[in-house]
Write a protein that holds these residues in place. Structure first.
Motif, PDB file in Angstrom:
ATOM      1  N   ALA A   1     -20.170   9.888  13.035  1.00  0.00           N
ATOM      2  CA  ALA A   1     -20.027  11.107  12.226  1.00  0.00           C
ATOM      3  C   ALA A   1     -19.498  10.723  10.844  1.00  0.00           C
ATOM      4  O   ALA A   1     -18.289  10.599  10.632  1.00  0.00           O
ATOM      5  CB  ALA A   1     -19.084  12.090  12.914  1.00  0.00           C
ATOM      6  N   VAL A   2     -20.402  10.530   9.912  1.00  0.00           N
ATOM      7  CA  VAL A   2     -20.066   9.971   8.599  1.00  0.00           C
ATOM      8  C   VAL A   2     -19.058  10.824   7.843  1.00  0.00           C
ATOM      9  O   VAL A   2     -18.042  10.325   7.349  1.00  0.00           O
ATOM     10  CB  VAL A   2     -21.354   9.777   7.773  1.00  0.00           C
ATOM     11  CG1 VAL A   2     -21.018   9.390   6.339  1.00  0.00           C
ATOM     12  CG2 VAL A   2     -22.232   8.713   8.412  1.00  0.00           C
ATOM     13  N   GLU A   3     -19.332  12.127   7.708  1.00  0.00           N
ATOM     14  CA  GLU A   3     -18.449  12.981   6.921  1.00  0.00           C
ATOM     15  C   GLU A   3     -17.065  13.089   7.556  1.00  0.00           C
ATOM     16  O   GLU A   3     -16.049  13.123   6.853  1.00  0.00           O
ATOM     17  CB  GLU A   3     -19.076  14.372   6.760  1.00  0.00           C
ATOM     18  CG  GLU A   3     -20.325  14.390   5.896  1.00  0.00           C
ATOM     19  CD  GLU A   3     -20.083  13.821   4.505  1.00  0.00           C
ATOM     20  OE1 GLU A   3     -18.987  14.043   3.945  1.00  0.00           O
ATOM     21  OE2 GLU A   3     -20.982  13.153   3.977  1.00  0.00           O
ATOM     22  N   ALA A   4     -17.016  13.142   8.880  1.00  0.00           N
ATOM     23  CA  ALA A   4     -15.719  13.206   9.554  1.00  0.00           C
ATOM     24  C   ALA A   4     -14.932  11.918   9.330  1.00  0.00           C
ATOM     25  O   ALA A   4     -13.707  11.948   9.137  1.00  0.00           O
ATOM     26  CB  ALA A   4     -15.923  13.445  11.049  1.00  0.00           C
ATOM     27  N   ARG A   5     -15.607  10.784   9.331  1.00  0.00           N
ATOM     28  CA  ARG A   5     -14.932   9.501   9.094  1.00  0.00           C
ATOM     29  C   ARG A   5     -14.363   9.447   7.676  1.00  0.00           C
ATOM     30  O   ARG A   5     -13.230   8.993   7.472  1.00  0.00           O
ATOM     31  CB  ARG A   5     -15.923   8.352   9.332  1.00  0.00           C
ATOM     32  CG  ARG A   5     -15.322   6.958   9.167  1.00  0.00           C
ATOM     33  CD  ARG A   5     -16.295   5.880   9.606  1.00  0.00           C
ATOM     34  NE  ARG A   5     -16.460   5.880  11.043  1.00  0.00           N
ATOM     35  CZ  ARG A   5     -15.651   5.259  11.895  1.00  0.00           C
ATOM     36  NH1 ARG A   5     -14.588   4.589  11.439  1.00  0.00           N
ATOM     37  NH2 ARG A   5     -15.879   5.291  13.186  1.00  0.00           N
ATOM     38  N   ARG A   6     -15.126   9.918   6.716  1.00  0.00           N
ATOM     39  CA  ARG A   6     -14.622   9.941   5.336  1.00  0.00           C
ATOM     40  C   ARG A   6     -13.382  10.835   5.236  1.00  0.00           C
ATOM     41  O   ARG A   6     -12.389  10.484   4.600  1.00  0.00           O
ATOM     42  CB  ARG A   6     -15.705  10.476   4.398  1.00  0.00           C
ATOM     43  CG  ARG A   6     -16.819   9.498   4.107  1.00  0.00           C
ATOM     44  CD  ARG A   6     -17.782  10.040   3.070  1.00  0.00           C
ATOM     45  NE  ARG A   6     -18.856   9.085   2.863  1.00  0.00           N
ATOM     46  CZ  ARG A   6     -20.153   9.350   2.973  1.00  0.00           C
ATOM     47  NH1 ARG A   6     -20.531  10.577   3.289  1.00  0.00           N
ATOM     48  NH2 ARG A   6     -21.045   8.408   2.776  1.00  0.00           N
ATOM     49  N   ALA A   7     -13.485  12.017   5.844  1.00  0.00           N
ATOM     50  CA  ALA A   7     -12.370  12.962   5.768  1.00  0.00           C
ATOM     51  C   ALA A   7     -11.138  12.406   6.474  1.00  0.00           C
ATOM     52  O   ALA A   7     -10.004  12.579   5.996  1.00  0.00           O
ATOM     53  CB  ALA A   7     -12.788  14.294   6.396  1.00  0.00           C
ATOM     54  N   LEU A   8     -11.341  11.721   7.598  1.00  0.00           N
ATOM     55  CA  LEU A   8     -10.213  11.135   8.320  1.00  0.00           C
ATOM     56  C   LEU A   8      -9.511  10.087   7.462  1.00  0.00           C
ATOM     57  O   LEU A   8      -8.264  10.057   7.389  1.00  0.00           O
ATOM     58  CB  LEU A   8     -10.689  10.523   9.635  1.00  0.00           C
ATOM     59  CG  LEU A   8      -9.622   9.770  10.451  1.00  0.00           C
ATOM     60  CD1 LEU A   8      -8.453  10.690  10.789  1.00  0.00           C
ATOM     61  CD2 LEU A   8     -10.241   9.184  11.723  1.00  0.00           C
ATOM     62  N   ALA A   9     -10.290   9.249   6.809  1.00  0.00           N
ATOM     63  CA  ALA A   9      -9.685   8.231   5.940  1.00  0.00           C
ATOM     64  C   ALA A   9      -8.903   8.881   4.800  1.00  0.00           C
ATOM     65  O   ALA A   9      -7.812   8.427   4.436  1.00  0.00           O
ATOM     66  CB  ALA A   9     -10.769   7.309   5.392  1.00  0.00           C
ATOM     67  N   ASP A  10      -9.457   9.958   4.247  1.00  0.00           N
ATOM     68  CA  ASP A  10      -8.743  10.681   3.183  1.00  0.00           C
ATOM     69  C   ASP A  10      -7.424  11.242   3.708  1.00  0.00           C
ATOM     70  O   ASP A  10      -6.392  11.176   3.017  1.00  0.00           O
ATOM     71  CB  ASP A  10      -9.613  11.828   2.649  1.00  0.00           C
ATOM     72  CG  ASP A  10     -10.747  11.339   1.764  1.00  0.00           C
ATOM     73  OD1 ASP A  10     -10.639  10.224   1.213  1.00  0.00           O
ATOM     74  OD2 ASP A  10     -11.745  12.078   1.623  1.00  0.00           O
ATOM     75  N   ALA A  11      -7.444  11.804   4.922  1.00  0.00           N
ATOM     76  CA  ALA A  11      -6.229  12.366   5.501  1.00  0.00           C
ATOM     77  C   ALA A  11      -5.190  11.272   5.741  1.00  0.00           C
ATOM     78  O   ALA A  11      -3.993  11.460   5.470  1.00  0.00           O
ATOM     79  CB  ALA A  11      -6.556  13.089   6.809  1.00  0.00           C
ATOM     80  N   GLN A  12      -5.647  10.137   6.224  1.00  0.00           N
ATOM     81  CA  GLN A  12      -4.724   9.026   6.487  1.00  0.00           C
ATOM     82  C   GLN A  12      -4.093   8.513   5.194  1.00  0.00           C
ATOM     83  O   GLN A  12      -2.885   8.243   5.143  1.00  0.00           O
ATOM     84  CB  GLN A  12      -5.475   7.906   7.215  1.00  0.00           C
ATOM     85  CG  GLN A  12      -5.832   8.271   8.651  1.00  0.00           C
ATOM     86  CD  GLN A  12      -6.880   7.358   9.267  1.00  0.00           C
ATOM     87  OE1 GLN A  12      -7.696   6.769   8.550  1.00  0.00           O
ATOM     88  NE2 GLN A  12      -6.873   7.247  10.583  1.00  0.00           N
ATOM     89  N   MET A  13      -4.887   8.434   4.147  1.00  0.00           N
ATOM     90  CA  MET A  13      -4.346   8.005   2.856  1.00  0.00           C
ATOM     91  C   MET A  13      -3.352   9.030   2.328  1.00  0.00           C
ATOM     92  O   MET A  13      -2.282   8.670   1.798  1.00  0.00           O
ATOM     93  CB  MET A  13      -5.473   7.793   1.848  1.00  0.00           C
ATOM     94  CG  MET A  13      -6.296   6.536   2.076  1.00  0.00           C
ATOM     95  SD  MET A  13      -5.371   5.000   1.796  1.00  0.00           S
ATOM     96  CE  MET A  13      -5.294   4.975   0.007  1.00  0.00           C
TER      97      MET A  13
END
Length: 491
Positions: free
Chosen positions: A307-319
């Motif tokens: 899930a590409v968009e979810a992975r991007r959003a997760l990384a943003d949340a972690q940062m």
């Protein structure tokens, strides 16, 4: 109200029958309700009621009406087929399979096949569909459901053939139209799929599948704004439908109204629909609530690693929460893949710098040749162009520009064409002129630039000259010939 009181039972029944024929089943049910209040044993009203209940997806109600009619000694000629349909709608799979097999008609075997699918018996379903091809009765719905079954099992060629037979048997039938739309969508023929959904919605205005399919297709083609009125209609008719709520939230997201997105989706945030979960989590991020978004995004990525968009959003949340190490691990697989964007790579490098892992980034990219990334992007962009998903095509070609610069005429040409289809005429013309400088003798490039000059009205004389040149270079190209014809009419 007084006019309604003056309607005779005969007139009301005729009105109900007309509404049924026009596929306005809610209106049919209202008139039948009034008739049956006056005479609860009216045989014509009861028979039309059971057919209306089936069309509205009320299998339990239809079975109850059939049982009541049976007790009154009123049995339609197709009583057993109606009962089998009621069984399959309400999910009584074993009963539906038995009833369908007992009928042994094309529609009966279709019902049996659907029941077998629900029971997980694919071989039995395939056999029932196959036997139905030679059985008596109307085969249009059997062809349609068999087409869907074939597509789900990877046999797209057979699916297309069956969908075509379904339409030939019943050109305005709901199932043939929806099956044809499904097959076209699976094959990537989005414009054709949209036409089928539009036809289905026009002929069957109360069909949830036709309405939501049409809206979904517009969304997939990057035309969600064109669906606003349709979404409003769906919300009026089905205010509590989770799919409709998601569509309302999607439009709110397009408007940048993340508070509304959150408000709409909060009551259904625990839905199993990944789209809903992902959009809700994104609204939390946009509202600066990463700590609430984190567990939801983590669950999505764990369940669906691709899930590409979810992975991007997760990384943003972690940062955002200061966990650069976790962000590095999350975004890394995407950043070095063919689907990685410059933004993904920037986040990957940023997370690496914060955790002292810059060397790992260099090593990762050494094993991910850029030509592989470019080839994947080009294939995706071309597929989006063919399917008329203009915003997606623009995004893919813009990524290509970031990797290759403005050195590729066809990339610039295709961006120009895609932007022209989304109303970005000035930008489109700028890209087209740049492409023309790079490839002054390419017929397609010349055609795009010339046609945009004519359409925009900025330089029609020059545009006409270019189109004439393109036609000389490619005399068999129908699109160029049509552009030249239209340009001459405007000059």
């Amino acid at each position: 109200m007084l006019t309604g009181c003056d309607v005779s039972p005969e007139e009301r029944l005729a009105r109900a029958q007309q509404a049924f024929e026009e596929h306005r089943f809610s209106a049919t049910r209202l008139d039948l309700g009034t008739l049956l209040q006056a005479d609860e044993n009216d045989p014509q009203a009861l028979e039309l009621l059971v057919r209306t209940q089936l069309m509205l997806g009320d299998g339990v109600g239809a079975e109850a009406t059939l049982t009541r009619m049976d007790g009154l000694g009123i049995r339609p000629a197709d009583h057993q087929e109606l009962l089998a349909e009621a069984f399959i709608i309400q999910g009584a799979l074993a009963s539906a399979a038995a009833a369908g097999e007992a009928l042994a008609t094309a529609n009966g075997l279709r019902i049996a096949a659907l029941a077998y699918i629900g029971l997980g018996e694919s071989d039995a379903a395939r056999d029932a569909f196959y036997r139905g091809l030679d059985a008596d009765g109307d085969r249009s719905r059997l062809y349609a459901d068999y087409a869907r079954f074939a597509a789900l099992n990877g046999d797209l060629s057979r699916a297309r053939s069956l969908a075509r037979q379904a339409l030939e048997a019943d050109p305005d039938g709901l199932d043939p139209l929806l099956a044809s739309a499904d097959i076209a969508q699976t094959a990537g023929a989005y414009p054709q799929a949209l036409k089928y959904y539009e036809q289905a919605h026009a002929s069957w205005p109360e069909s949830r599948a036709a309405l939501l399919g049409r809206i979904g297709m517009l969304g997939d083609m990057g035309k969600m704004q064109d669906a606003r009125d349709l979404v409003s209609d769906a919300a009026r008719r089905m205010p509590n439908d989770p799919d409709v709520i998601y569509l309302q939230a999607r439009l709110a997201a397009d408007d940048g109204d993340w508070t509304r997105v959150r408000t709409l989706l909060q009551p259904i945030e625990d839905s199993e629909d990944t789209r809903t979960q992902q959009l809700y989590a994104r609204s939390l991020l946009e509202l600066d609530l990463p700590e609430q978004a984190l567990p939801k995004l983590t669950a999505i990525v764990r369940r669906s690693p691709q899930a590409v968009e979810a992975r991007r959003a997760l990384a943003d949340a972690q940062m955002a929460l200061g966990d650069a190490g976790a962000a590095f691990d999350t975004i890394g697989p995407l950043a070095i893949s063919a689907n990685g964007t410059p933004g993904d790579i920037a986040l990957y490098r940023k997370a690496a710098d914060r955790t002292g892992r810059a060397g790992q980034v260099a090593a990762a990219f050494a094993n991910a040749p850029p030509e592989r990334r470019i080839a994947a992007l080009l294939a995706q962009a071309d597929a989006d162009m063919r399917a008329q998903r203009w915003p997606a095509a623009i995004a893919a070609y813009e990524q290509l520009r970031r990797w290759t610069g403005d050195s590729n005429a066809m990339v610039l040409n295709n961006i120009a064409y895609a932007k022209s289809r989304t109303g970005q005429t000035a930008q489109a013309l700028s890209h087209a002129r740049a492409a023309l400088k790079l490839a002054p003798d390419n017929a397609s490039v010349i055609d795009t630039a010339g046609w945009l000059m004519v359409q925009s009205g900025q330089d029609r004389a020059r545009g006409l000259q270019l189109l004439e040149k393109a036609a000389r270079l490619a005399p068999d190209n129908a699109d160029i010939a049509e552009h030249l014809k239209q340009a001459r009419k405007r000059s």
